[in-house]
Design an enzyme around this catalytic site. Sequence first.
Site, PDB file in Angstrom:
ATOM      1  CD1 TRP A 195      62.150 -44.085  -7.270  1.00 60.54           C
ATOM      2  CD2 TRP A 195      62.358 -41.917  -7.802  1.00 60.54           C
ATOM      3  NE1 TRP A 195      63.483 -43.818  -7.483  1.00 60.54           N
ATOM      4  CE2 TRP A 195      63.633 -42.505  -7.809  1.00 60.54           C
ATOM      5  CE3 TRP A 195      62.251 -40.558  -8.098  1.00 60.54           C
ATOM      6  CZ2 TRP A 195      64.788 -41.792  -8.109  1.00 60.54           C
ATOM      7  CZ3 TRP A 195      63.402 -39.848  -8.397  1.00 60.54           C
ATOM      8  CH2 TRP A 195      64.654 -40.465  -8.407  1.00 60.54           C
TER       9      TRP A 195
ATOM     10  CB  CYS B  98      55.365 -41.323  -9.164  1.00 60.94           C
ATOM     11  SG  CYS B  98      56.396 -40.478  -7.980  1.00 60.94           S
TER      12      CYS B  98
ATOM     13  CD  GLU C 112      70.864 -50.532 -13.298  1.00 61.53           C
ATOM     14  OE1 GLU C 112      70.194 -49.594 -13.721  1.00 61.53           O
ATOM     15  OE2 GLU C 112      71.022 -51.589 -13.965  1.00 61.53           O
TER      16      GLU C 112
ATOM     17  CG  HIS D  85      96.553 -43.930 -17.819  1.00 62.04           C
ATOM     18  ND1 HIS D  85      97.853 -43.513 -17.910  1.00 62.04           N
ATOM     19  CD2 HIS D  85      96.287 -44.594 -18.973  1.00 62.04           C
ATOM     20  CE1 HIS D  85      98.353 -43.882 -19.074  1.00 62.04           C
ATOM     21  NE2 HIS D  85      97.421 -44.544 -19.745  1.00 62.04           N
TER      22      HIS D  85
ATOM     23  CE  LYS E 275      71.438 -53.773 -16.023  1.00 60.19           C
ATOM     24  NZ  LYS E 275      71.334 -52.822 -17.031  1.00 60.19           N
TER      25      LYS E 275
ATOM     26  NE  ARG F   8      55.437 -44.765 -13.922  1.00 59.10           N
ATOM     27  CZ  ARG F   8      55.677 -44.264 -15.112  1.00 59.10           C
ATOM     28  NH1 ARG F   8      55.633 -45.046 -16.156  1.00 59.10           N
ATOM     29  NH2 ARG F   8      55.968 -43.002 -15.270  1.00 59.10           N
TER      30      ARG F   8
ATOM     31  CG  ASN G 239      55.101 -39.207 -12.200  1.00 56.47           C
ATOM     32  OD1 ASN G 239      56.155 -38.892 -11.667  1.00 56.47           O
ATOM     33  ND2 ASN G 239      55.012 -40.113 -13.160  1.00 56.47           N
ATOM     34  N   GLY G 240      55.932 -35.923 -11.030  1.00 62.22           N
ATOM     35  CA  GLY G 240      56.619 -34.779 -11.624  1.00 62.22           C
ATOM     36  C   GLY G 240      57.196 -33.893 -10.536  1.00 62.22           C
TER      37      GLY G 240
ATOM     38  CD  GLU H 156      73.884 -52.271 -19.446  1.00 58.05           C
ATOM     39  OE1 GLU H 156      74.075 -51.084 -19.189  1.00 58.05           O
ATOM     40  OE2 GLU H 156      72.836 -52.870 -19.162  1.00 58.05           O
TER      41      GLU H 156
ATOM     42  CE  LYS I  29      62.227 -51.164 -17.326  1.00 57.38           C
ATOM     43  NZ  LYS I  29      63.554 -51.766 -17.516  1.00 57.38           N
TER      44      LYS I  29
HETATM   45  C1  G6P Z   1      66.312 -45.576 -15.331  1.00 55.73           C
HETATM   46  C2  G6P Z   1      66.345 -47.096 -15.302  1.00 55.73           C
HETATM   47  C3  G6P Z   1      67.470 -47.610 -16.192  1.00 55.73           C
HETATM   48  C4  G6P Z   1      67.329 -47.059 -17.595  1.00 55.73           C
HETATM   49  C5  G6P Z   1      67.267 -45.522 -17.591  1.00 55.73           C
HETATM   50  C6  G6P Z   1      66.900 -44.963 -18.957  1.00 55.73           C
HETATM   51  O1  G6P Z   1      67.418 -45.073 -14.671  1.00 55.73           O
HETATM   52  O2  G6P Z   1      66.516 -47.561 -13.968  1.00 55.73           O
HETATM   53  O3  G6P Z   1      67.416 -49.024 -16.247  1.00 55.73           O
HETATM   54  O4  G6P Z   1      68.396 -47.479 -18.389  1.00 55.73           O
HETATM   55  O5  G6P Z   1      66.265 -45.085 -16.671  1.00 55.73           O
HETATM   56  O6  G6P Z   1      65.593 -45.370 -19.266  1.00 55.73           O
HETATM   57  P1  G6P Z   1      64.983 -45.407 -20.718  1.00 55.73           P
HETATM   58  O7  G6P Z   1      63.575 -45.878 -20.519  1.00 55.73           O
HETATM   59  O8  G6P Z   1      65.047 -44.004 -21.237  1.00 55.73           O
HETATM   60  O9  G6P Z   1      65.793 -46.341 -21.525  1.00 55.73           O
END
Ligand code: G6P
Length: 599
Positions: A74, A2, A479, A495, A476, A27, A100-101, A472, A594
């Site tokens: 969001w 948000c 996502e 396994h 990626k 956000r 927000n929250g 990772e 984000k």
């Molecule tokens: C969200 C983002 C991710 C990020 C994670 C942790 O899920 O979409 O890309 O890795 O938060 O965020 P931070 O700001 O704590 O690294």
Amino acid sequence: MCGIIGYVGEKEAVPILIKGLETLEYRGYDSAGVCVSVSEELNVIKKKGKIAELKQLPELSQINGNVGIAHTRWATHGEPNEINAHPHTDSKKEIAIVHNGIIENYYTLKKLLEDEGYNIVSETDSEIIAHLISKFYSGNLEEATMKALHFVEGAFGLVIMHSRERKIVAARKGSPLVIGIGNGEMFVASDITALMEHTKRVIYLNDDEIATLTPNNYSIKTLDGKEIDKNIDEIKWTVDQMEKGGFKHFMLKEIFEQPESIRNILRGRVKDNSVNLTLDFDFKEIEKIVLVACGTSWHSALIGKHFIEKLVRIPVEVDYASEFRYRDPLLDEKSLVVAISQSGETADTLAAIKEAKKKKAKTIGIVNVVGSSITREVSSGIYLHAGPEIGVASTKAFTSQVVALLLLSLYLRKEKNLSIDKEILDGLESLPEMIEKVLDSSEEIKKIAEKLKDKKNFLYLGRGLNFPTALEGALKLKEISYIHAEGYPAAEMKHGPIALIDDDMPVVFVCPKDDTYKKIMSNMEEVKARKGNIVAVINEKDDKISELAEHVIEVPKTSELLSPIVNSIPLQLFAYYIADFKGCDIDKPRNLAKSVTVE
Ligand code: G6P
């Protein structure tokens, strides 16, 4: 999670608010709305979907006023639709709020307000705050807000306006808010990116603080009414860092920025065969280290565990921040808890640090955003200096986090009076060049991506230090392209995941020329025997690899500890190009945000 912006000044509020929302869109982007006060009347305009859709509404150009608040959502409580979009108002349409929250005692408050005859129209937890403030309002918005918040449990970053008061009130508990101080105008936003165009002078609100802003003045108090004097900070980021700079997406720009972001984290820290950090704890007292993080940052923590245990020989635990807090972790004053976070605002990571402090552990942060909540909670830390990361999927912050963890390990080694291997320091210095070489092969990676873009599932495999690289890489891809992808330790594949392998299953192997090489080759054989489609990230081609892998991506060989960084780059590019071929909204993938500022 948000985005919030508020404005009070002499200018037209709507264009400022809309521009601010566009900057904050990373956000959250389920719905958006603005509220501006015109001739003592609140005008609220909201729309489901992205800000571009809100912007097209003709009525937006018809509201002129110079006090306003706005929000990009969001969704947490209630589906993303127009009614649930913020701003929310009280029934008399005198008070508008953006929030927000999460309000945890929402049901109790809702019932109480409904019993008193308040008409609640949305499914959100946020709307009840507008009614609650209205209940206590008797001519002073700040006072009414303080009274109302006394009854609210949960997290909030809250910005409020009243149709008859030329001011904005902002209150914080758990969800970030920052005040921007202009000339004859004041701003408030959920993060500094929305303020940079207007002012560099900011004040970060802490939990349980409330700010009242008028065009020429601000006051900050605790939620129980005590005045506080706070420092004004200066934003260092520049506006052009927030532009795409000719790249199609922020994510691509940020991938290509990695040589520079790595130079930035190393600057001044690696000198004369040594590592200099300013950390505020006595390492000799530390018997155990816990790394806490979420998402991509958690993957960097997994790599960090290898670094610290190998170089410093201290036991390291890696925890999802969200799990850590609820398992009553075993910590004391001999523990060091390291929070890793790009944004410095992730609610779970912040809560984990608070828990660690309660248990008397030492705390440090590895954070990108200067002045963010985590940096203000820990006793010291390592800033990434990676510049703003706008693409929701993290790239440059991840590689900088890995470097930060290596620097931390080397620093701890120095504190233990152990020598630092020159090969690692040389490797760090040449890392930007190595990354440039990988970036030079982006066209080849794009071609492989084009061939595999229609596959429905991917498996990513790696061993040791490169198992987190595989995790990772898979993250990626899922996502930003919405293709199902799993990361697995290569040897563990047999396994379980091996059951999934057929001629329609691409398997991406991270296969550097190190101690794990031969073992990974055997894992490749196992995949090949089941007709899997192999993509191999390797250091140098040999006959065996050419025979087994359909697609090969060559990356330069580095010192072993640095290989997860170099190997991650082609996986970022691979995911990017697949998502781009599929026409996905790469910088704003569906359902993601984000920074996640709710627990
Ligand atoms: C969200 C983002 C991710 C990020 C994670 C942790 O899920 O979409 O890309 O890795 O938060 O965020 P931070 O700001 O704590 O690294």
